[in-house]
Structures are given as C-alpha cells and as structure tokens.
Design an enzyme around this catalytic site. Structure first.
Site, PDB file in Angstrom:
ATOM      1  N   GLY A  46      49.276  39.103  32.452  1.00 52.63           N
ATOM      2  CA  GLY A  46      49.043  40.307  33.241  1.00 52.63           C
ATOM      3  C   GLY A  46      49.541  40.104  34.656  1.00 52.63           C
ATOM      4  O   GLY A  46      49.641  38.969  35.129  1.00 52.63           O
ATOM      5  N   GLN A  51      50.753  41.398  43.559  1.00 49.52           N
ATOM      6  CA  GLN A  51      51.081  39.973  43.399  1.00 49.52           C
ATOM      7  C   GLN A  51      52.555  39.689  43.675  1.00 49.52           C
ATOM      8  O   GLN A  51      52.934  38.538  43.873  1.00 49.52           O
ATOM      9  CB  GLN A  51      50.692  39.478  41.999  1.00 49.52           C
ATOM     10  CG  GLN A  51      49.173  39.406  41.807  1.00 49.52           C
ATOM     11  CD  GLN A  51      48.808  38.910  40.429  1.00 49.52           C
ATOM     12  OE1 GLN A  51      48.801  39.668  39.477  1.00 49.52           O
ATOM     13  NE2 GLN A  51      48.525  37.625  40.310  1.00 49.52           N
ATOM     14  N   CYS A  94      44.837  32.576  37.406  1.00 49.15           N
ATOM     15  CA  CYS A  94      45.534  33.643  38.124  1.00 49.15           C
ATOM     16  C   CYS A  94      46.877  33.104  38.602  1.00 49.15           C
ATOM     17  O   CYS A  94      46.945  32.000  39.135  1.00 49.15           O
ATOM     18  CB  CYS A  94      44.691  34.078  39.318  1.00 49.15           C
ATOM     19  SG  CYS A  94      45.422  35.408  40.267  1.00 49.15           S
ATOM     20  N   LEU A  95      47.921  33.905  38.422  1.00 49.82           N
ATOM     21  CA  LEU A  95      49.253  33.464  38.849  1.00 49.82           C
ATOM     22  C   LEU A  95      49.319  33.280  40.368  1.00 49.82           C
ATOM     23  O   LEU A  95      50.187  32.575  40.864  1.00 49.82           O
ATOM     24  CB  LEU A  95      50.312  34.476  38.397  1.00 49.82           C
ATOM     25  CG  LEU A  95      50.471  34.620  36.879  1.00 49.82           C
ATOM     26  CD1 LEU A  95      51.411  35.772  36.556  1.00 49.82           C
ATOM     27  CD2 LEU A  95      50.982  33.326  36.254  1.00 49.82           C
ATOM     28  N   HIS A 136      40.367  41.925  35.582  1.00 46.82           N
ATOM     29  CA  HIS A 136      41.011  40.970  36.501  1.00 46.82           C
ATOM     30  C   HIS A 136      42.141  41.677  37.280  1.00 46.82           C
ATOM     31  O   HIS A 136      42.256  41.524  38.497  1.00 46.82           O
ATOM     32  CB  HIS A 136      41.544  39.791  35.682  1.00 46.82           C
ATOM     33  CG  HIS A 136      42.272  38.749  36.468  1.00 46.82           C
ATOM     34  ND1 HIS A 136      41.792  37.454  36.607  1.00 46.82           N
ATOM     35  CD2 HIS A 136      43.451  38.779  37.154  1.00 46.82           C
ATOM     36  CE1 HIS A 136      42.647  36.756  37.342  1.00 46.82           C
ATOM     37  NE2 HIS A 136      43.663  37.535  37.692  1.00 46.82           N
ATOM     38  N   GLU A 137      42.970  42.445  36.561  1.00 44.22           N
ATOM     39  CA  GLU A 137      44.126  43.084  37.211  1.00 44.22           C
ATOM     40  C   GLU A 137      43.693  44.253  38.098  1.00 44.22           C
ATOM     41  O   GLU A 137      44.258  44.451  39.181  1.00 44.22           O
ATOM     42  CB  GLU A 137      45.144  43.560  36.174  1.00 44.22           C
ATOM     43  CG  GLU A 137      45.732  42.460  35.283  1.00 44.22           C
ATOM     44  CD  GLU A 137      46.296  41.280  36.048  1.00 44.22           C
ATOM     45  OE1 GLU A 137      46.698  41.442  37.211  1.00 44.22           O
ATOM     46  OE2 GLU A 137      46.310  40.173  35.479  1.00 44.22           O
ATOM     47  N   HIS A 140      42.691  43.054  41.316  1.00 41.19           N
ATOM     48  CA  HIS A 140      43.824  42.787  42.219  1.00 41.19           C
ATOM     49  C   HIS A 140      44.198  44.045  43.006  1.00 41.19           C
ATOM     50  O   HIS A 140      44.545  43.959  44.186  1.00 41.19           O
ATOM     51  CB  HIS A 140      45.059  42.335  41.431  1.00 41.19           C
ATOM     52  CG  HIS A 140      45.123  40.858  41.172  1.00 41.19           C
ATOM     53  ND1 HIS A 140      45.109  39.922  42.174  1.00 41.19           N
ATOM     54  CD2 HIS A 140      45.239  40.163  40.003  1.00 41.19           C
ATOM     55  CE1 HIS A 140      45.202  38.708  41.642  1.00 41.19           C
ATOM     56  NE2 HIS A 140      45.271  38.821  40.324  1.00 41.19           N
TER      57      HIS A 140
HETATM   58 ZN   LIG Z   1      45.273  37.255  38.986  1.00 42.99          ZN
END
Ligand SMILES: [Zn+2]
Length: 186
Positions: A46, A51, A94-95, A136-137, A140
């Site tokens: 995701g 991000q 998380c990226l 989670h997204e 963000h």
């Molecule tokens: Zn994340």
C-alpha cells in the site's frame, strides 16, 4: 510513469493532512501510475500519495501474494464510515519507516467510502489485512503513522534512530535481523 522517492521519517511532510481531490484528471491519473510503480518497486502492498510528497488523499494498494496475478486498487478521498468494536492485531511496517515492525491493534472490520479512478462513489466492507491496510493508509492521509499507536518510549527510540541516520546520511540499521520484510504494509 516514473518511480518516485519515498519520504522517510523524520520528514515533516509525513505529518501533513492531505487535501481531498476535487477532480480526477490527467494529473491524478499520472500520480496514481507513479504511485503504483513506486509501490511495486519498494516493494509494498500500500502507498499514500503523501509518501511521495504529494499531499492529496490518494491511496494505492495491491494485496495479491507473489504467486497471484496483480490486483491493483485505488482509493481516492477514502474515509472510514464504520469500525467494528472487535480489534485485530497485525505486525505492521511502513515504507516511510523502513525495517521497523511493531504489533498494532486496530478495529478488525471497517467500512470505507471512496471514489474510484472513474470518480464513482464506492463503499467497501473490509476485514483482515485489507482492513488493516486501509486504516494504515488512510492514517497517512491524515498525517498519522503506525508508530503513533505504540509506546512513546519505543516511538521516541525509533524516531531518534532515524534522525541520527539522516544526519549521518546513511540508512537506518534495523533493530533486529529476524523480522520478515513481507510485513511491510506501506
Ligand atoms: Zn505506511
């Protein structure tokens, strides 16, 4: 299409509240293409637009396993409209906080309203990994990170490590070596 750089903490843009998309035009479609390319390359399941530094409420996702065909999903202006009282705990990553994984408890099931890439309003009921990933997204898009749900002690330690690594201009070293990278949520 172009792969973009993923912002890493402590980049303050990750704390911005993203703006709703007013019209789904060429610019939004190009952003979505770039997000998929960046997400698949990472690899992650995701990604939220912020991000890659774009403060729009756009989320891409693909929960297909490696042995399954790709299943790209786009959520524009996603909004949680219902959450279950039951919670589920997943080890999240998380990226934007690479190599760190922590267990996070969230509502087990959610309903999410969003626009698809054609601009049509949709609502889905999700549970399992999809429910976790959506939450989670969507977090963000509101400037919230999964480390906000863990103890302050652990969170401060992680943020400190990333700040030091940024100063040194080096990638951060993982806390432990035995974690599976497949847990990257995005
Ligand atoms: Zn994340």
């Amino acid at each position: 299409m172009a792969k973009r750089d993923i912002l890493i903490i402590p980049d303050t843009r990750l704390r911005l509240k993203s703006e709703p998309v007013a019209t789904i035009g060429k610019d939004v479609r190009a952003l979505v293409d770039d997000m998929f390319e960046t997400m698949y390359a990472a690899p992650g399941i995701g990604l939220a637009a912020i991000q890659i530094g774009v403060p729009w409420r756009v989320v891409t996702m693909d929960l297909a396993r490696n042995d399954e065909p790709k299943a790209p999903q786009v959520f524009i202006n996603p909004e949680v409209t219902w959450t279950s009282d039951d919670t589920a705990t997943y080890e999240e990553g998380c990226l934007s906080i690479p190599e760190y994984y922590e267990e996070v408890a969230r509502p087990k099931s959610v309903k999410v309203r969003y626009l698809d890439i054609e601009g049509k309003e949709q609502e889905i009921a999700a549970d399992g990994l999809l429910a976790t990933c959506l939450q989670h997204e969507i977090d963000h898009t509101n400037g919230v990170l999964f480390i906000d749900y863990i103890s302050k002690l652990k969170r401060d330690m992680i943020v400190r490590k990333f700040k030091k690594a940024q100063k040194r201009g080096e990638p951060v070293k993982p806390l432990s070596e035995d974690k599976e990278p497949s847990h990257h949520i995005g």
